[in-house]
Scaffold this motif. Structure first.
Motif, PDB file in Angstrom:
ATOM      1  N   GLY A 174       0.831  -1.198   0.000  1.00 58.18           N
ATOM      2  CA  GLY A 174       0.000   0.000   0.000  1.00 58.18           C
ATOM      3  C   GLY A 174       0.867   1.250   0.000  1.00 58.18           C
ATOM      4  O   GLY A 174       0.641   2.188  -0.770  1.00 58.18           O
ATOM      5  N   LEU A 188      -0.392 -10.000 -10.252  1.00 55.20           N
ATOM      6  CA  LEU A 188      -0.891 -10.932  -9.239  1.00 55.20           C
ATOM      7  C   LEU A 188      -1.133 -12.309  -9.838  1.00 55.20           C
ATOM      8  O   LEU A 188      -2.195 -12.892  -9.671  1.00 55.20           O
ATOM      9  N   VAL A 215       7.871 -11.184  -3.708  1.00 55.70           N
ATOM     10  CA  VAL A 215       6.618 -11.926  -3.859  1.00 55.70           C
ATOM     11  C   VAL A 215       5.769 -11.838  -2.587  1.00 55.70           C
ATOM     12  O   VAL A 215       4.986 -12.733  -2.275  1.00 55.70           O
ATOM     13  N   GLY A 275      -3.016   2.187  -7.597  1.00 54.70           N
ATOM     14  CA  GLY A 275      -3.993   1.226  -8.099  1.00 54.70           C
ATOM     15  C   GLY A 275      -3.443   0.359  -9.216  1.00 54.70           C
ATOM     16  O   GLY A 275      -2.289   0.518  -9.633  1.00 54.70           O
ATOM     17  N   THR A 305      -6.350   0.539  -4.061  1.00 56.19           N
ATOM     18  CA  THR A 305      -6.527  -0.907  -4.015  1.00 56.19           C
ATOM     19  C   THR A 305      -7.101  -1.328  -2.667  1.00 56.19           C
ATOM     20  O   THR A 305      -6.703  -0.797  -1.622  1.00 56.19           O
TER      21      THR A 305
HETATM   22  P1  ADP Z   1       6.760  -6.321  -4.528  1.00 55.15           P
HETATM   23  O1  ADP Z   1       6.007  -5.464  -3.595  1.00 55.15           O
HETATM   24  O2  ADP Z   1       8.139  -6.642  -4.026  1.00 55.15           O
HETATM   25  O3  ADP Z   1       6.813  -5.814  -5.930  1.00 55.15           O
HETATM   26  P2  ADP Z   1       4.570  -8.088  -4.100  1.00 55.15           P
HETATM   27  O4  ADP Z   1       4.393  -9.546  -4.289  1.00 55.15           O
HETATM   28  O5  ADP Z   1       4.358  -7.603  -2.729  1.00 55.15           O
HETATM   29  O6  ADP Z   1       6.014  -7.734  -4.612  1.00 55.15           O
HETATM   30  O7  ADP Z   1       3.599  -7.323  -5.058  1.00 55.15           O
HETATM   31  C1  ADP Z   1       3.573  -7.663  -6.422  1.00 55.15           C
HETATM   32  C2  ADP Z   1       3.099  -6.528  -7.268  1.00 55.15           C
HETATM   33  O8  ADP Z   1       1.698  -6.382  -7.160  1.00 55.15           O
HETATM   34  C3  ADP Z   1       3.661  -5.181  -6.894  1.00 55.15           C
HETATM   35  O9  ADP Z   1       4.911  -4.959  -7.501  1.00 55.15           O
HETATM   36  C4  ADP Z   1       2.606  -4.241  -7.462  1.00 55.15           C
HETATM   37  O10 ADP Z   1       2.827  -4.043  -8.840  1.00 55.15           O
HETATM   38  C5  ADP Z   1       1.343  -5.027  -7.277  1.00 55.15           C
HETATM   39  N1  ADP Z   1       0.634  -4.633  -6.067  1.00 55.15           N
HETATM   40  C6  ADP Z   1       0.530  -5.345  -4.940  1.00 55.15           C
HETATM   41  N2  ADP Z   1      -0.177  -4.676  -4.030  1.00 55.15           N
HETATM   42  C7  ADP Z   1      -0.524  -3.484  -4.593  1.00 55.15           C
HETATM   43  C8  ADP Z   1      -1.259  -2.342  -4.158  1.00 55.15           C
HETATM   44  N3  ADP Z   1      -1.776  -2.257  -2.936  1.00 55.15           N
HETATM   45  N4  ADP Z   1      -1.413  -1.326  -5.031  1.00 55.15           N
HETATM   46  C9  ADP Z   1      -0.882  -1.382  -6.264  1.00 55.15           C
HETATM   47  N5  ADP Z   1      -0.200  -2.421  -6.724  1.00 55.15           N
HETATM   48  C10 ADP Z   1       0.001  -3.471  -5.907  1.00 55.15           C
END
Ligand code: ADP
Ligand code: MG
Length: 622
Positions: free
Chosen positions: A39, A94, A125, A84, A173
């Motif tokens: 976030g 995702l 991840v 977002g 989000t």
């Molecule tokens: P990281 O944060 O290291 O990139 P994550 O697995 O935590 O890896 O998240 C994967 C991807 O999903 C993020 O890079 C982002 O593009 C997207 N994402 C996840 N949560 C959010 C969010 N709250 N708002 C926007 N994009 C998100």
């Protein structure tokens, strides 16, 4: 309702989710850290976008995170007003596009013992950690460039995406976790508050928790008619206001429950605070928050640069080597988060500091950089050069201090012994010299620095450590070496070889050992290469003991003795012959070192009379 599209998770992501959902890992709460950090990342992104596009925030002005739960539905919901995701983002980010860290993480976790799952964020991840506590997850997201979409998966190797007609998010989000049977603790507001506080302490956006507070209110007279008769009530009021002998006589109260948003964190940037007011523990948890590392940092430096460019910074040395440290040395930058007027520009600015310092992590916050330019333009900005130089200087200062601290810790050992009492022995074994801990993990970087950074070479040389013929289990620095040199010793000796055993048993070392001269062991392949750039230290030349023409400071004596012995043997037939020829007229016939061109010289022996004395004695002879 709009039709949902179904997608298969990419194979590695599937394996990853299997591991997570079946994990017996105890520390499941870390999912909250990951969701909050995502976030916060998304909020940083929209704030950055808004720098060049003023309308970007029109869709929602407040930059914030809100967390709520529903006990009956067993759901936990985290909403942010960040950048977002478009439909395409949801599908790619995702589930369908595996990140480079996915395979690494799966490998790290699938050993016999399993791995430390809380490292998940480091592998990029972190999102999937929600399946530690949820068996179904729904993500609703609104990006300025697309309509609002919904993503959902019960971790059954597929996910669905559809256009969302639900409540309008404005922008951002919202993640809803349908909690597993055993995850009920996350429906408890005190537990949530504790966790949010722990994981959001250094998040620079407000985080709100929807929680209830109970309030005791006096019940109005007309509401309590049925409880008491009016006469008694009047008596109470006539007597005293705040002391009652009988509970029944107290004013009638009732507890009411209020549900409201309450901000949990303080949003203050730790680097903007005065270093003297920040506790070590705060630095440690800040480090863990932004770096996603689970180990404490080895050391850090918090400073404010003034002058040509002003900025605030905290630099950290990680306590453990990042998994991708040397995967691609030339592509890996130091992870320094650069803020310009509170806006996060990037968390890995290319070439802000030289490559050999790529183990550094930290934050750099400056008001001196232009905001309204692209990252690429910013990259070229001359201010960055100055900034980079200062950062290098501070980083080296931090390492120098760490090394000095290690030295002085050694001196203090006796004091510590007394304070720590009985557990000392264990303590000592467990706690390693912090600089050596650094050296064993990142020493290679310092050697690379010796090669790459000629401007700072002399500072870097002081940071080098080697095993040596006299160091035992420890290490020697050049400074220590010079301190321990023999009075007559002029050079610093080293031997390069494959490993410590090989060089230790080298015949080249025999003479050095006999002379008690310390020899540095250069047993890392990079050592000899690096040392070419260090020809001397403190005015003493570096010399390899395996090279021809090895000289010690005292070799005149040694060499002459050797030469004398050789000549003596070679000319033995001649000297024997002459001794026989002169008989008692001479004490001995020997090879001389003192003649250069004259073939022979008659000398008196060391212990006998001098020639002059002989002459005198002969004159007095009877
Ligand atoms: P990281 O944060 O290291 O990139 P994550 O697995 O935590 O890896 O998240 C994967 C991807 O999903 C993020 O890079 C982002 O593009 C997207 N994402 C996840 N949560 C959010 C969010 N709250 N708002 C926007 N994009 C998100
Ligand atoms: Mg993340």
């Amino acid at each position: 309702a709009p039709a949902a599209e179904t997608f298969e998770f990419q194979a590695e992501v599937n394996r990853l989710m299997d591991i997570i959902i079946n994990s017996l890992y105890k520390n499941k709460e870390i999912f909250l850290r990951e969701v909050i950090s995502n976030g916060s990342d998304a909020l940083d992104k929209i704030r950055f976008v808004a720098v060049s596009d003023k309308t970007a925030l029109d869709s929602k002005k407040e930059l914030e995170i809100r967390i709520s739960f529903d006990k009956d539905a067993r759901t936990l919901t985290i909403r942010d007003s960040g950048v977002g995701m478009t439909k395409a983002d949801l599908v790619a980010n995702l589930g369908t596009v595996a990140k480079s860290g996915t395979t690494n993480f799966v490998e790290a976790m699938s050993g016999d013992q399993g791995g430390d799952l809380s490292l998940i964020g480091q592998f990029g991840v972190g999102f999937y950690s929600v399946y530690l506590v949820a068996d179904k997850v729904r993500v609703r997201s609104k990006h300025n460039d697309d309509e609002q979409h919904c993503w959902e998966s019960a971790a059954d190797s597929s996910f669905s995406v559809w256009k969302d007609d639900g409540e309008d998010l404005g922008r951002g989000t919202e993640i809803t976790l349908y909690l597993k049977e055993d995850a009920g603790e996350f429906l408890d507001q005190d537990r949530l508050e504790e966790l949010v506080l722990r994981y959001s302490e250094f998040i620079t956006f407000p985080i709100y928790l929807y929680k209830s507070s109970t309030e005791t209110v006096e019940v109005e007279d007309d509401e309590e008619e049925d409880l008491d008769d009016e006469e008694e009530e009047d008596e109470d009021l006539d007597e005293e206001d705040d002391e009652y002998e009988d509970e029944d006589e107290a004013p009638r109260t009732t507890t009411v429950t209020n549900w409201d948003w309450s901000q949990v964190n303080s949003e203050s940037a730790i680097w903007a605070r005065d270093a003297s007011e920040v506790e070590d523990d705060e630095y440690k948890s800040f480090y863990k928050t932004f770096s996603k590392d689970t180990a404490d940092p080895t050391t850090w430096i918090h400073f404010k640069a003034e002058g040509e460019v002003e900025f605030k910074s905290i630099l950290f040395v990680p306590g453990q080597v990042p998994f991708d440290m040397y995967d691609s040395y030339h592509n890996k930058n130091a992870q320094l988060r650069l803020y310009v007027r509170k806006v996060l520009i990037t968390d890995e600015f290319e070439d802000l500091v030289p490559r050999y310092l790529n183990f550094l992590r930290g934050v750099v916050d400056s008001d001196d950089l232009p905001l309204n330019v692209s990252r690429e333009t910013l990259q070229q900005h001359k201010v960055l050069k100055v900034m980079g130089k200062k950062l290098v200087r501070k980083a080296l200062e931090m390492l120098r201090k760490l090394a000095q601290k290690s030295e002085s810790d050694d001196d203090d050992e006796d004091e510590d012994d007394e304070e720590e009492g009985d557990e000392d022995d264990e303590e000592e074994e467990a706690s390693k010299d912090p600089y050596i801990e650094f050296w064993e993990k990142f020493g290679k970087n310092i050697k690379l620095g010796i090669i790459e950074d000629s401007a700072n070479r002399s500072k870097l040389t002081k940071l080098l450590r080697y095993k040596s013929s006299t160091s035992g289990e420890g290490y020697t620095s050049f400074e220590q070496y010079v301190e321990n040199m023999k009075d007559w010793q002029k050079a610093i000796y080293y031997i390069a070889g494959e490993n410590v055993e090989a060089v230790e048993n080298s015949p080249f070392l025999e003479k050095c050992k006999a002379k008690g001269v310390e020899v540095l062991y250069m047993v890392d392949p990079i050592d000899e290469y690096a040392i070419q750039h260090v020809t001397e230290f403190d005015g003493k030349k570096l010399q390899s003991v395996t090279k021809e023409g090895l000289k010690f400071g005292d070799e005149d004596e040694a060499l002459e003795a050797k030469r004398t012995k050789l000549y003596k043997e070679t000319f033995k037939p001649l000297t024997d012959y002459l001794k026989e020829l002169y008989g008692d007229a001479v004490v001995k016939v020997s090879i001389s070192k003192r003649v250069e061109t004259t073939p022979t010289i008659i000398v008196t022996s060391q212990y006998g009379n001098s020639a002059n004395m002989e002459r005198i004695m002969r004159a007095q002879a009877f």
